[in-house]
Design a protein around this motif. Structure first.
Motif, short mmCIF file in Angstrom:
data_model
loop_
_atom_site.label_atom_id
_atom_site.label_comp_id
_atom_site.label_asym_id
_atom_site.label_seq_id
_atom_site.Cartn_x
_atom_site.Cartn_y
_atom_site.Cartn_z
N LEU A 1 -0.33 -7.03 10.78
CA LEU A 1 -0.25 -7.71 11.66
C LEU A 1 -0.93 -8.07 12.59
N THR A 2 -1.55 -6.40 12.21
CA THR A 2 -2.84 -7.08 13.37
C THR A 2 -3.69 -7.94 12.94
N PHE A 3 -3.99 -7.96 11.63
CA PHE A 3 -4.80 -9.06 11.64
C PHE A 3 -4.43 -10.34 11.73
N ALA A 4 -2.90 -10.57 11.91
CA ALA A 4 -2.45 -12.58 11.47
C ALA A 4 -2.24 -12.38 13.26
N GLU A 5 -1.66 -11.39 13.99
CA GLU A 5 -2.00 -12.09 15.04
C GLU A 5 -3.12 -11.69 15.94
N SER A 6 -4.15 -11.03 15.73
CA SER A 6 -5.87 -11.55 15.63
C SER A 6 -6.17 -12.13 15.51
N LEU A 7 -6.04 -12.89 14.08
CA LEU A 7 -6.75 -13.85 13.79
C LEU A 7 -6.00 -14.87 13.95
N GLY A 8 -4.56 -15.05 13.89
CA GLY A 8 -3.68 -15.91 13.77
C GLY A 8 -3.85 -16.99 12.85
N VAL A 9 -4.15 -16.18 11.46
CA VAL A 9 -4.41 -16.65 10.37
C VAL A 9 -3.60 -16.45 9.17
N ASN A 10 -3.91 -17.22 7.85
CA ASN A 10 -2.42 -16.59 6.89
C ASN A 10 -3.18 -15.83 6.42
N VAL A 11 -2.44 -14.06 5.97
CA VAL A 11 -2.09 -13.39 5.13
C VAL A 11 -1.22 -12.97 4.33
N LEU A 12 -1.81 -13.40 3.51
CA LEU A 12 -1.40 -12.71 1.73
C LEU A 12 -1.59 -11.12 1.54
N LEU A 13 -0.29 -10.88 0.51
CA LEU A 13 -0.31 -8.88 0.07
C LEU A 13 -0.12 -9.89 -1.69
N LEU A 14 -1.92 -9.10 -1.56
CA LEU A 14 -1.68 -9.68 -3.75
C LEU A 14 -1.80 -8.65 -4.60
N PRO A 15 -0.47 -8.36 -5.11
CA PRO A 15 -0.59 -6.91 -5.75
C PRO A 15 -1.76 -6.42 -6.89
N MET A 16 -1.36 -5.22 -7.09
CA MET A 16 -1.82 -5.13 -8.42
C MET A 16 -1.56 -4.54 -9.51
N GLY A 17 -0.86 -3.49 -8.25
CA GLY A 17 -0.17 -2.50 -9.13
C GLY A 17 1.45 -3.21 -9.66
N ARG A 18 2.46 -1.69 -10.50
CA ARG A 18 2.87 -2.37 -10.68
C ARG A 18 4.16 -1.44 -10.20
N GLY A 19 5.52 -1.34 -9.85
CA GLY A 19 6.54 -0.86 -9.50
C GLY A 19 7.13 0.79 -9.82
N ASP A 20 6.36 1.33 -10.79
CA ASP A 20 6.22 2.36 -10.99
C ASP A 20 4.82 3.37 -10.92
N ASP A 21 4.16 2.65 -10.44
CA ASP A 21 3.07 3.72 -9.88
C ASP A 21 2.87 5.25 -8.95
N GLY A 22 4.18 4.72 -8.41
CA GLY A 22 3.65 6.02 -7.67
C GLY A 22 3.55 6.64 -6.62
N ALA A 23 2.57 5.50 -5.41
CA ALA A 23 1.94 5.29 -4.69
C ALA A 23 1.60 7.02 -4.30
#
Lengths: 480, 480
Positions: free
Chosen positions: B427-449
């Motif tokens: 949110l800080t990036f989106a609000e401070s830079l005024g540009v689009n932010v993308l979340l591009l995940p690498m891992g799977r849903g069962d990774d157990g972060a």
């Protein structure tokens, strides 16, 4: 018969040496409740056995087998049986103590390393895990033995010893040993025992010695709620799955009210309500609400009425929530959904409550409260260990001898008290041997036995050693 | 514009080397939430800075000052800013990642040492703390850089980096840095940034790649109840004093219901109820109740309805009880009355909830529930940290580029998801830079972060590195 002056002088003259011996005992972290410390409990048994032998006691280390703890099979630390003196004209006193201690680590909030005995010269405190519970009292007996050996004096009674290394973890194996030794009669180690003396509790306050003729029982429960196969991230799974912590906290919140009332139906109901006459006994004790506040360091008594507060310990059951195993417990902020959490709680029992009466009440209630949650998590409730409450005849000669000894050493008669803690072995001795059992405390009410910064006052250690010896002389003088 | 074949081949050919580098990163226990590991967090920053420099990135370590944690004043680990490429004709992509990790110890239930990366040849898993959160993705970017350097190829875009070491502990100091760098314009490190890419979340399931355009916010609370000056023995003081654990458990039990409903008045009410149309979006996702059960390893979803379960993560707030600091947490049976206990819980937020809106609701409710207990213990409630929720425009060219890259690498279009976790910096990036932010995940849903046995599948690490590179080529081909 008062104790000889040279005995009392020897204790005073050798005080520093005795403190050093207590330090050596505290330095062995004989924590019975943590499997990783089991070798230290064995080390402690060997150390104590060596001390006893050096002081002329014939000993036997009894293998108590093994047990399961936290998924491991572990050898039980041995019971140490000992005997010194076989004069049929003398009374025979059986001494009990335990050489294991509660867990402790600096991170729990200790000001000093718990397994290094610190002598605080300013306050006169000997600080360290086990200092008062129960290594100090055991060292007290060693001090008495050493005095008699050094002075070349015969002991006024025959002594038998029974020291165990599992008291803080349910005294596993000991009951069977005591029962079988008692049943052996002349072939057993406890043959001819006239009375038992246990020094494993505390004065009510910090100034008045006491003799204790009652103990609460205990039943300790482990309540496990399990859900996912492993810990989860609350961001990823919060509000998708039933969480074991949510359910465990719900059930734990149904066990006891903030004022101490036990919410498990039937538990408090087993105990009679004190009438005016009984309340008066407690009103008269040299103990006040202020004493309790001083002992705990905060004005948090459940009542401002003295008798209510004292009866809370002495003649009422209590339920305490000790903690949760498996949840996040560190400092900082961890956003975990723990996979499996175990709430630990115990109930202190008074007559006519017994673990056998209480267990089904707790199991049924916990299962019923859990069922109300409509959760897909799984519940498991276990009774980890327990012991019945105990009350003795405080007009017996054993108590009268201890009362005279207290007056001789401390210059005042002791209060007669019932205690809130549990020493299940007390009842086993009473029932197996059929003799009077006396609890003769060494430490003060603010010693913090299972707490951080556990201590024994140097004065209590030294005067207490004199008291133990003087008690033996008073018993020795009792007419057959 | 698809990525060049030689780039993809380089990633495949150097897979073992890349796994070894991830192992070196995992071996540094950069736990930001435990002060004793702070030097390791610094070590990790130096290691990562060295890697970036070796690969041609100009870097700056920004001192973020110090902070208080658990009574200590500690230096904050530096933010690592980096830049490579300054071609005004190219798009400029800002990459964010975090080099700190969650706490982990074998005693939590890990099957292997958490800070040793274990390559399970049978399952293809790379197991270790930080493997997927967030060292794997950071290594993915290093892999892309290394491929281009080794092949002598120019990157298709200009890159800017912002790596931090406090993400797991509230990203302290980072917001101010991002805001000030953004405000500097041409003199700042983020000058000319066209879009942001963050790889710090996961696929919904174990098979379908996704792009994520929404995140829940978070507010984390510490609820402390204090009583005696030190821990007490439950035998000595049970039913004499108010016990902090009893009171804490009472208050914690009032926060959330077993079905996930948040009991703090006003919190759930802020969120609209999904209508039939909105439910349909969730019904269509490639994710099932069975997928959730597989991911958590048990049939414990709060509902058997797919949309309800998915919405629980994506568009509903959640409240999790994480644990208790100060109580007995070990194995075995300890009969302690803990002196001071701190319950940790957090609430995941969705629009329009914000930490500022939620904090007063929680504080007032907790204080009100505690007052009902009529206890002499003391309550303290703290807001440890928080972040607002975030939702982005998923029809932006940044998302379209990532969608094409996913199709090129994985042969299928990604699901579009909202995620349950919190990455406040998004949110800080989106609000401070005024540009689009993308979340591009690498891992799977069962990774157990944040869990035991955290892992990243080798396939996700390698294909994910290709995906990151391919995404850059797709961004590079977007018309100005």
């Amino acid at each position: 018969m008062p104790a000889p002056a040279e005995f009392l002088k020897f204790i005073d003259d050798n005080a520093s040496k005795f403190v050093a011996r207590l330090g050596a005992a505290v330095a062995i972290p004989s924590v019975s409740g943590d499997g990783s410390h089991r070798p230290d409990v064995f080390k402690m048994s060997a150390w104590l056995d060596g001390q006893l032998k050096d002081l002329g006691v014939t000993t036997k280390l009894v293998d108590l087998g093994e047990h399961k703890m936290d998924g491991q099979t572990l050898p039980l630390p041995p019971a140490i049986l000992g005997r010194i003196g076989d004069d049929p004209k003398k009374k025979t006193v059986l001494i009990y103590g335990h050489y294991d201690v509660q867990p402790a680590s600096k991170s729990d909030g200790w000001d000093t390393e718990p397994f290094t005995l610190v002598v605080d010269e300013k306050t006169g405190r000997l600080i360290g895990r086990g200092s008062t519970d129960d290594k100090g009292p055991i060292m007290g007996w060693l001090n008495v033995l050493e005095a008699h050996k050094a002075l070349g004096r015969e002991l006024p009674v025959n002594l038998r010893f029974c020291f165990e290394g599992m008291e803080e973890s349910g005294s596993e194996g000991l009951d069977d040993l005591i029962k079988s030794e008692s049943a052996k009669g002349k072939d057993g180690w406890f043959d001819g025992v006239d009375c038992v003396c246990i020094s494993d509790n505390y004065w009510l306050n910090t100034t008045t010695p006491c003799l204790t003729y009652g103990l609460r029982g205990l039943v300790y429960f482990k309540l496990t709620v399990s859900g996912p196969a492993r810990d989860l991230h609350s961001g990823g799974f919060g509000r998708m799955v039933h969480e074991p912590m949510t359910d465990l906290i719900q059930v734990m919140s149904k066990l006891v009210a903030p004022d101490g009332t036990i919410l498990v139906p039937g538990v408090d109901d087993l105990v009679s309500v004190a009438d005016a006459e009984e309340r008066e006994i407690y009103e008269k004790l040299d103990y006040s609400v202020q004493d309790v506040e001083d002992a705990v360091g905060a004005p948090i008594t459940i009542s401002n009425d003295k008798a209510t507060v004292i009866m809370g310990r002495m003649r009422m059951p209590s339920l305490s929530l000790h903690g949760i195993e498996g949840a996040f417990y560190g400092p900082g902020a961890k956003t975990v959904i723990p996979a499996s959490v175990s709430g630990k709680f115990s109930i202190r029992l008074v007559p006519p409550q017994t673990p056998e009466l209480i267990e089904p009440l707790v199991f049924a209630y916990v299962e019923q409260e859990f069922a109300k949650l409509n959760s897909k998590t799984k519940l498991k409730i276990e009774n980890l260990h327990g012991g019945k409450p105990w009350v003795a005849d405080h007009k017996h000669w054993n108590y009268e001898a201890a009362s005279r000894a207290t007056e001789a050493v401390y210059g005042r008669l002791p209060d007669l008290t019932r205690e809130g803690g549990s020493i299940p072995v007390t009842l086993t001795f009473a029932e197996s041997l059929g003799v009077n059992v006396l609890l003769l405390p060494m430490g003060r009410g603010d010693d913090g036995a299972h707490s951080t910064n556990e201590k024994l006052d140097r004065a209590n250690f030294i005067e207490g050693s004199k008291l133990l010896g003087t008690y033996l002389y008073e018993v020795g003088a009792v007419k057959a």
